[in-house]
Design a protein around this motif. Structure first.
Motif, PDB file in Angstrom:
ATOM      1  N   UNK A  57       0.851  -1.197   0.000  1.00 44.11           N
ATOM      2  CA  UNK A  57       0.000   0.000   0.000  1.00 44.11           C
ATOM      3  C   UNK A  57       0.886   1.245   0.000  1.00 44.11           C
ATOM      4  N   UNK A  58       0.337   2.322  -0.576  1.00 46.89           N
ATOM      5  CA  UNK A  58       1.016   3.617  -0.565  1.00 46.89           C
ATOM      6  C   UNK A  58       0.132   4.612   0.183  1.00 46.89           C
ATOM      7  N   UNK A  59       0.717   5.305   1.137  1.00 45.25           N
ATOM      8  CA  UNK A  59       0.008   6.326   1.910  1.00 45.25           C
ATOM      9  C   UNK A  59       0.594   7.689   1.533  1.00 45.25           C
ATOM     10  N   UNK A  60      -0.264   8.604   1.109  1.00 46.15           N
ATOM     11  CA  UNK A  60       0.190   9.941   0.721  1.00 46.15           C
ATOM     12  C   UNK A  60      -0.306  10.939   1.760  1.00 46.15           C
ATOM     13  N   UNK A  61       0.617  11.753   2.298  1.00 44.70           N
ATOM     14  CA  UNK A  61       0.219  12.703   3.345  1.00 44.70           C
ATOM     15  C   UNK A  61      -0.541  13.895   2.785  1.00 44.70           C
ATOM     16  N   UNK A  62      -0.110  14.396   1.592  1.00 41.91           N
ATOM     17  CA  UNK A  62      -0.770  15.556   0.993  1.00 41.91           C
ATOM     18  C   UNK A  62      -0.353  15.668  -0.466  1.00 41.91           C
ATOM     19  N   UNK A  63      -0.987  16.585  -1.181  1.00 45.16           N
ATOM     20  CA  UNK A  63      -0.899  16.566  -2.648  1.00 45.16           C
ATOM     21  C   UNK A  63       0.355  17.208  -3.227  1.00 45.16           C
ATOM     22  N   UNK A  86      -3.098  -6.306  -6.844  1.00 39.67           N
ATOM     23  CA  UNK A  86      -3.701  -4.975  -6.674  1.00 39.67           C
ATOM     24  C   UNK A  86      -2.919  -4.155  -5.649  1.00 39.67           C
ATOM     25  N   UNK A  87      -3.025  -2.854  -5.756  1.00 35.76           N
ATOM     26  CA  UNK A  87      -2.280  -1.956  -4.863  1.00 35.76           C
ATOM     27  C   UNK A  87      -3.224  -0.897  -4.301  1.00 35.76           C
ATOM     28  N   UNK A  88      -3.215  -0.763  -2.980  1.00 36.95           N
ATOM     29  CA  UNK A  88      -4.018   0.285  -2.341  1.00 36.95           C
ATOM     30  C   UNK A  88      -3.246   1.600  -2.367  1.00 36.95           C
ATOM     31  N   UNK A  89      -3.926   2.653  -2.786  1.00 29.03           N
ATOM     32  CA  UNK A  89      -3.331   3.996  -2.711  1.00 29.03           C
ATOM     33  C   UNK A  89      -4.227   4.857  -1.841  1.00 29.03           C
ATOM     34  N   UNK A  90      -3.707   5.190  -0.679  1.00 26.56           N
ATOM     35  CA  UNK A  90      -4.445   5.993   0.291  1.00 26.56           C
ATOM     36  C   UNK A  90      -3.960   7.417   0.131  1.00 26.56           C
ATOM     37  N   UNK A 114      -5.469  -0.542  -9.233  1.00 19.29           N
ATOM     38  CA  UNK A 114      -5.237   0.444  -8.181  1.00 19.29           C
ATOM     39  C   UNK A 114      -6.535   0.616  -7.390  1.00 19.29           C
ATOM     40  N   UNK A 115      -6.432   0.479  -6.081  1.00 20.59           N
ATOM     41  CA  UNK A 115      -7.587   0.762  -5.224  1.00 20.59           C
ATOM     42  C   UNK A 115      -7.368   2.119  -4.570  1.00 20.59           C
ATOM     43  N   UNK A 116      -8.083   3.104  -5.050  1.00 17.38           N
ATOM     44  CA  UNK A 116      -7.948   4.438  -4.468  1.00 17.38           C
ATOM     45  C   UNK A 116      -8.788   4.536  -3.204  1.00 17.38           C
ATOM     46  N   UNK A 117      -8.185   4.981  -2.123  1.00 16.31           N
ATOM     47  CA  UNK A 117      -8.871   5.137  -0.843  1.00 16.31           C
ATOM     48  C   UNK A 117      -8.643   6.572  -0.376  1.00 16.31           C
ATOM     49  N   UNK A 118      -9.729   7.266  -0.056  1.00 14.33           N
ATOM     50  CA  UNK A 118      -9.645   8.687   0.287  1.00 14.33           C
ATOM     51  C   UNK A 118      -9.085   8.867   1.700  1.00 14.33           C
ATOM     52  N   UNK A 120      -8.765  11.537   3.233  1.00 15.96           N
ATOM     53  CA  UNK A 120      -9.431  12.644   3.941  1.00 15.96           C
ATOM     54  C   UNK A 120     -10.819  12.245   4.440  1.00 15.96           C
ATOM     55  N   UNK A 121     -11.198  11.000   4.219  1.00 19.32           N
ATOM     56  CA  UNK A 121     -12.532  10.561   4.657  1.00 19.32           C
ATOM     57  C   UNK A 121     -12.622  10.625   6.188  1.00 19.32           C
ATOM     58  N   UNK A 122     -13.792  10.991   6.715  1.00 21.95           N
ATOM     59  CA  UNK A 122     -13.938  10.999   8.176  1.00 21.95           C
ATOM     60  C   UNK A 122     -13.761   9.573   8.698  1.00 21.95           C
ATOM     61  N   UNK A 123     -13.179   9.444   9.862  1.00 20.02           N
ATOM     62  CA  UNK A 123     -12.975   8.129  10.469  1.00 20.02           C
ATOM     63  C   UNK A 123     -12.166   7.193   9.583  1.00 20.02           C
ATOM     64  N   UNK A 124     -11.224   7.759   8.838  1.00 22.71           N
ATOM     65  CA  UNK A 124     -10.365   6.926   8.008  1.00 22.71           C
ATOM     66  C   UNK A 124      -9.695   5.837   8.847  1.00 22.71           C
ATOM     67  N   UNK A 125      -9.705   4.638   8.349  1.00 19.96           N
ATOM     68  CA  UNK A 125      -8.950   3.543   8.969  1.00 19.96           C
ATOM     69  C   UNK A 125      -8.645   2.505   7.903  1.00 19.96           C
TER      70      UNK A 125
END
Lengths: 322, 322
Positions: A57-63, A86-90, A114-118, A120-125
């Motif tokens: 998985x890849x976690x991005x802090x900001x744009x 598949x690869x998760x992109x948060x 690619x699984x895009x996961x937001x 900035x979603x509330x209650x992200x986990x």
């Protein structure tokens, strides 16, 4: 838990520091996780020991570009190398748009999903067998997050005395209980793993923060955390001269916060390219270290590209590459 | 005319070769021109002697990521470094879309203007004081171009005998004629520079080709050209095994063409990452050289990252970094 810095420079690369990316793993190097992906991250990986085939998985802090512009190259190279998993992109939604537009306008197609996961979603986990990942909103010119990695599935110890007391014979059932699985005996009795095992230690917890001018936003997250990776773009005098606009932290600011939060371990990164590493050259990276040491008495490190750290099960933090 | 290879690997970077980019200048290193901009080009520039402040135009051969993904980072870093001069970007329309979408989705703003120029326009021509640049359509999986750089404003020599015969006294007028400017004398006579000067040598012409599986498309452009930079992704045996789909050239194919076109100089680049440079390792980059030498008897070079070449005024081609 191991982590390797793939880039430690703010904004633009230098000859010795690339822009931001961090490789993180629970044990060994597969699977592993990437936090941020500045331009040239795939190049840095050629010199590290993490394979894009094992990236989970890849976690991005900001744009901002110094945290994201390496994504298209890393993703397409992984495909050319034969990745099919598949690869998760948060990430923030805009980073999804950036990736999609880039792939569309460069005749690129990926051999995996690619699984895009937001982010900035509330209650992200997000979680898998290795980690439970939550995030914390920071203060920067654009929405930005710190990711909190808490390890999962800590090894269990069997409560053998209790098993014996309850007349449960050794056998495959013991193994299942130790793995955390509940078990039904032949006589119909239902045994809960939690009743017959204990975890001998606390779960390790690491915070990887993005760009941020207010470390106190991490106060709650730091309770029960064992190490924090945080930007320290400037020394305080430079921060005062630059003014508030860039919304970055000084070494002093982060160190004061970490001291107050009683954080055991702190790794500073994301240094302005004005700070040089060569002895005698000024402004020097050692000024950032000296400033932080004045205000923080825990385990303090200044990250360098390709430095690998380990957060041990005993919660000590060490750099494996000094 | 000098040119420096900033990347010579096809598709993905290796530890010793980055993906495609080439820096080109007429004399010295300012101003200079960039042909293609794979990821990490700004990093390569930190080790070369070209500054983004002196970059006059970027020419993109085609939209593939290994020729374009370095654009956002290079453009934003130039802005952070204080560039204010407008910059021409000659590229397919999709590359313009890619750049625009990337800047929009990364909170990036540039402190200078980008002038997008469509490289696929019919009768494309770009020129300034250094070069006249035209292009040639190649054969690849997407529209792709070779750029033909012809030097302009070659130094003129005064025809002194003719000036004396016509009773034109030495003075500032002679200097203007030598610069290529027409002059009106005090007695009203109009003197054309072309009538009183000659250029002592032919204009140097260099072709920088993008990805291409049919070098013969360059037959016309090669007439009057002095050097060709062309991809040679595979040896012929590998090209046969891979099949036609990637639409790349073999070393043999390019060498045969260059021989037939009687090209004086040929530099091969864009090598598949399977070819290694370490002596004894196979497949080896020397196999590409050996194959090309069998079929081409002119000046042959295989590019390496950071190699700088000079096309001299006497039309000889030399590598300055061997």
């Amino acid at each position: 838990m191991d982590f390797t810095f793939l880039g430690t420079s703010a904004g633009t690369p230098t000859r010795s520091r690339n822009v931001t990316a961090l490789a993180l793993s629970h044990s060994g190097q597969k699977p592993w996780y990437l936090v941020d992906c500045g331009e040239g991250t795939q190049h840095q990986l050629l010199r590290a020991h993490y394979s894009v085939m094992q990236l989970r998985a890849i976690f991005i802090t900001h744009i901002h570009g110094d945290h994201t512009f390496g994504l298209p190259g890393l993703l397409t190279s992984a495909s050319m190398l034969g990745r099919t998993e598949p690869l998760d992109i948060i990430a923030p939604v805009q980073t999804h748009h950036f990736i999609t537009a880039t792939l569309e306008n460069s005749d690129s197609s990926l051999g995996y999903a690619l699984n895009f996961i937001d982010s900035e979603a509330p209650d992200f986990c997000w979680q898998n067998q290795d980690f439970r990942v939550t995030n914390v909103a920071l203060s920067h010119r654009v929405p930005c997050r710190a990711y909190v990695f808490t390890e999962r599935n800590i090894e269990r110890q069997l409560l053998q005395d209790k098993l014996n007391e309850d007349g449960i014979e050794p056998g495959p059932g013991w193994g299942e209980l130790q793995k955390g699985n509940d078990v039904t005996l032949e006589d119909g009795r239902r045994l809960r793993s939690d009743d017959y095992t204990q975890t001998p230690r606390v779960a390790r917890r690491l915070i990887v923060a993005g760009d941020n001018d207010d470390p106190t936003l991490l106060t709650d997250a730091c309770k029960g955390s064992h190490a924090l990776i945080h930007e320290a773009t400037y020394t305080q005098d430079v921060a005062d001269r630059v003014g508030p606009w860039p919304q970055h932290s000084s070494a002093e600011q982060v160190a004061r916060f970490a001291q107050q939060a009683q954080l055991p371990g702190l790794v500073l990164t994301h240094f302005s390219s004005r700070y040089q590493s060569a002895p005698g050259s000024t402004p020097n990276i050692n000024q950032l270290a000296a400033e932080a040491m004045q205000h923080y008495k825990g385990q303090l490190f200044l990250a360098r590209d390709f430095d690998t750290y380990r957060l041990e099960k005993d919660l000590s933090l060490m750099c494996l590459t000094t």
